[in-house]
Design a protein around this motif. Structure first.
Motif, PDB file in Angstrom:
ATOM      1  N   ILE A  80       4.093  -1.998   9.911  1.00 57.62           N
ATOM      2  CA  ILE A  80       5.067  -1.428   8.974  1.00 57.62           C
ATOM      3  C   ILE A  80       4.868  -2.014   7.576  1.00 57.62           C
ATOM      4  N   SER A  81       4.588  -3.323   7.522  1.00 61.86           N
ATOM      5  CA  SER A  81       4.414  -3.987   6.220  1.00 61.86           C
ATOM      6  C   SER A  81       3.180  -3.472   5.486  1.00 61.86           C
ATOM      7  N   MET A  82       2.213  -2.931   6.219  1.00 62.09           N
ATOM      8  CA  MET A  82       1.018  -2.383   5.580  1.00 62.09           C
ATOM      9  C   MET A  82       1.338  -1.174   4.703  1.00 62.09           C
ATOM     10  N   PHE A  83       2.413  -0.477   5.037  1.00 62.77           N
ATOM     11  CA  PHE A  83       2.793   0.684   4.244  1.00 62.77           C
ATOM     12  C   PHE A  83       3.450   0.281   2.925  1.00 62.77           C
ATOM     13  N   VAL A  84       3.970  -0.946   2.862  1.00 63.62           N
ATOM     14  CA  VAL A  84       4.708  -1.378   1.670  1.00 63.62           C
ATOM     15  C   VAL A  84       3.836  -1.369   0.418  1.00 63.62           C
ATOM     16  N   PRO A  85       2.639  -2.013   0.417  1.00 62.19           N
ATOM     17  CA  PRO A  85       1.835  -1.976  -0.809  1.00 62.19           C
ATOM     18  C   PRO A  85       1.390  -0.579  -1.204  1.00 62.19           C
ATOM     19  N   ILE A  86       1.225   0.307  -0.226  1.00 55.39           N
ATOM     20  CA  ILE A  86       0.859   1.693  -0.554  1.00 55.39           C
ATOM     21  C   ILE A  86       1.991   2.362  -1.325  1.00 55.39           C
ATOM     22  N   VAL A  87       3.207   2.214  -0.803  1.00 62.58           N
ATOM     23  CA  VAL A  87       4.376   2.808  -1.454  1.00 62.58           C
ATOM     24  C   VAL A  87       4.619   2.161  -2.813  1.00 62.58           C
ATOM     25  N   VAL A  88       4.481   0.836  -2.875  1.00 63.11           N
ATOM     26  CA  VAL A  88       4.737   0.107  -4.122  1.00 63.11           C
ATOM     27  C   VAL A  88       3.739   0.511  -5.207  1.00 63.11           C
ATOM     28  N   SER A  89       2.462   0.586  -4.871  1.00 63.48           N
ATOM     29  CA  SER A  89       1.445   0.908  -5.879  1.00 63.48           C
ATOM     30  C   SER A  89       1.636   2.315  -6.440  1.00 63.48           C
ATOM     31  N   ILE A  90       1.880   3.274  -5.563  1.00 62.13           N
ATOM     32  CA  ILE A  90       2.115   4.643  -6.031  1.00 62.13           C
ATOM     33  C   ILE A  90       3.429   4.717  -6.809  1.00 62.13           C
ATOM     34  N   GLY A  91       4.457   4.021  -6.298  1.00 64.01           N
ATOM     35  CA  GLY A  91       5.749   4.000  -6.975  1.00 64.01           C
ATOM     36  C   GLY A  91       5.672   3.367  -8.355  1.00 64.01           C
ATOM     37  N   LEU A  92       4.867   2.299  -8.482  1.00 65.93           N
ATOM     38  CA  LEU A  92       4.689   1.649  -9.782  1.00 65.93           C
ATOM     39  C   LEU A  92       4.049   2.589 -10.790  1.00 65.93           C
ATOM     40  N   PHE A  93       3.005   3.261 -10.355  1.00 65.27           N
ATOM     41  CA  PHE A  93       2.279   4.179 -11.236  1.00 65.27           C
ATOM     42  C   PHE A  93       3.224   5.264 -11.755  1.00 65.27           C
ATOM     43  N   ILE A 117      -3.953   3.390 -11.817  1.00 69.05           N
ATOM     44  CA  ILE A 117      -4.978   3.865 -10.876  1.00 69.05           C
ATOM     45  C   ILE A 117      -5.646   2.682 -10.183  1.00 69.05           C
ATOM     46  N   GLU A 118      -5.738   1.531 -10.866  1.00 70.91           N
ATOM     47  CA  GLU A 118      -6.269   0.329 -10.227  1.00 70.91           C
ATOM     48  C   GLU A 118      -5.398  -0.058  -9.033  1.00 70.91           C
ATOM     49  N   ALA A 119      -4.085  -0.083  -9.257  1.00 70.11           N
ATOM     50  CA  ALA A 119      -3.152  -0.464  -8.189  1.00 70.11           C
ATOM     51  C   ALA A 119      -3.291   0.473  -6.987  1.00 70.11           C
ATOM     52  N   VAL A 120      -3.337   1.768  -7.249  1.00 72.28           N
ATOM     53  CA  VAL A 120      -3.406   2.748  -6.167  1.00 72.28           C
ATOM     54  C   VAL A 120      -4.747   2.669  -5.425  1.00 72.28           C
ATOM     55  N   LEU A 121      -5.848   2.665  -6.178  1.00 67.51           N
ATOM     56  CA  LEU A 121      -7.164   2.679  -5.535  1.00 67.51           C
ATOM     57  C   LEU A 121      -7.441   1.407  -4.737  1.00 67.51           C
ATOM     58  N   LEU A 122      -7.136   0.250  -5.324  1.00 61.22           N
ATOM     59  CA  LEU A 122      -7.427  -1.008  -4.628  1.00 61.22           C
ATOM     60  C   LEU A 122      -6.617  -1.130  -3.344  1.00 61.22           C
ATOM     61  N   VAL A 123      -5.368  -0.677  -3.386  1.00 59.62           N
ATOM     62  CA  VAL A 123      -4.544  -0.721  -2.179  1.00 59.62           C
ATOM     63  C   VAL A 123      -5.073   0.243  -1.127  1.00 59.62           C
ATOM     64  N   LEU A 124      -5.420   1.447  -1.545  1.00 60.00           N
ATOM     65  CA  LEU A 124      -5.927   2.428  -0.591  1.00 60.00           C
ATOM     66  C   LEU A 124      -7.246   1.973   0.040  1.00 60.00           C
ATOM     67  N   MET A 125      -8.086   1.317  -0.760  1.00 58.20           N
ATOM     68  CA  MET A 125      -9.392   0.894  -0.257  1.00 58.20           C
ATOM     69  C   MET A 125      -9.315  -0.332   0.650  1.00 58.20           C
ATOM     70  N   THR A 126      -8.252  -1.127   0.528  1.00 55.68           N
ATOM     71  CA  THR A 126      -8.134  -2.339   1.343  1.00 55.68           C
ATOM     72  C   THR A 126      -7.141  -2.207   2.482  1.00 55.68           C
ATOM     73  N   VAL A 127      -5.975  -1.628   2.175  1.00 54.62           N
ATOM     74  CA  VAL A 127      -4.915  -1.575   3.186  1.00 54.62           C
ATOM     75  C   VAL A 127      -5.121  -0.444   4.181  1.00 54.62           C
ATOM     76  N   VAL A 128      -5.518   0.733   3.711  1.00 53.35           N
ATOM     77  CA  VAL A 128      -5.667   1.880   4.628  1.00 53.35           C
ATOM     78  C   VAL A 128      -6.689   1.601   5.739  1.00 53.35           C
ATOM     79  N   PRO A 129      -7.881   1.039   5.436  1.00 55.06           N
ATOM     80  CA  PRO A 129      -8.801   0.691   6.532  1.00 55.06           C
ATOM     81  C   PRO A 129      -8.179  -0.295   7.521  1.00 55.06           C
TER      82      PRO A 129
END
Length: 259
Positions: free
Chosen positions: A8-21, A118-130
């Protein structure tokens, strides 16, 4: 097994990065206005400068120096200078080539939001999603069987151990780091724009050196010589708070125009 709380916590940085942008665009649209072109150029600039050009250099260097993690001081110096050179020079060139009509505070803020967002979104997607995908594979018992043919057994075991042992705090702290990092990218964008407005390339050199100095300590965590994630997060928090101060001060330094 990877705990449900960790997944569940893995979804937090995804939501936060997109929300920040998205949130920064909405907030600054009310405060200063948002210029769409600098946001787009900033986002594309980050991708080209860091995810293509800089990564080509990293591949060459790491291929020729595979034991880089044994030398954190040299790795930190190289990594910091590479990031500083590629990012700050890219900002400078984009402002003078493609954003000639946006040399004001609103243009700098917009560019910084595009770059940092875009840095926040891409880096999170590339690290957390895998990691999220691997976590589901581990829990379903298909991790080894699915990846055995493409990854050596020892690396596979190391990946599994890392994903299993990374707790909730790892992902929550990562979200906090992204929060402060995006404001730092806005600061660098404003600082380089100041160099363009005042026609002082020395400011770009300062930005490169400051960027390198900020990134340098992070190498000790990336190479495993610093284990405590809290140290990195406190460090980034201090940098982030200083960034807030500069962003506010820049309002009185850079010109304001109405479009």
């Amino acid at each position: 097994m990877v705990s449900t709380a960790t997944i569940i916590s893995m979804f937090v940085p995804i939501v936060v990065s997109i929300g920040l942008f998205v949130g920064l665009i909405l907030v600054y649209r009310k405060k200063t206005g948002i210029a769409v072109k600098p946001v787009v150029i900033g986002a594309l600039g980050f991708v080209v400068a860091t995810q293509i050009l800089e990564k080509v250099l990293h591949v060459v260097v790491i291929t020729n120096f595979p034991n880089y993690s044994d030398h954190p001081w040299l790795f930190g110096l190289y990594g910091g200078m590479a990031a500083g050179l590629f990012e700050e020079l890219a900002r400078f060139l984009l402002f003078i080539w493609l954003l000639k009509k946006f040399h004001d505070y609103k243009g700098g803020i917009s560019f910084g939001i595009g770059w940092g967002g875009i840095e926040a979104v891409l880096l999170v997607l590339m690290t957390v999603v895998p990691n999220l995908i691997f976590a589901f594979m581990i829990n379903s018992g298909t991790f080894e069987s699915s990846l055995a043919g493409s990854i050596p057994a020892d690396q596979l075991a190391g990946m599994k151990e890392t994903i299993v042992n990374q707790g909730v705090s790892f992902y929550l702290l990562g979200s906090l780091e992204r929060f402060f990092a995006i404001f730092l990218q806005i600061v660098f964008s404003l600082f380089v724009l100041l160099a363009v407005v005042k026609k002082k390339f020395s400011y770009v050199v300062y930005a490169i050196l400051i960027h390198a100095a900020i990134d340098f300590p992070l190498a000790f965590y990336q190479t495993g010589h610093l284990k405590n994630l809290w140290v990195i997060e406190i460090y980034m928090a201090i940098i982030g708070l200083l960034s807030f101060v500069f962003i506010k001060k820049a309002r009185n330094i850079l010109p304001h125009t109405t479009r």
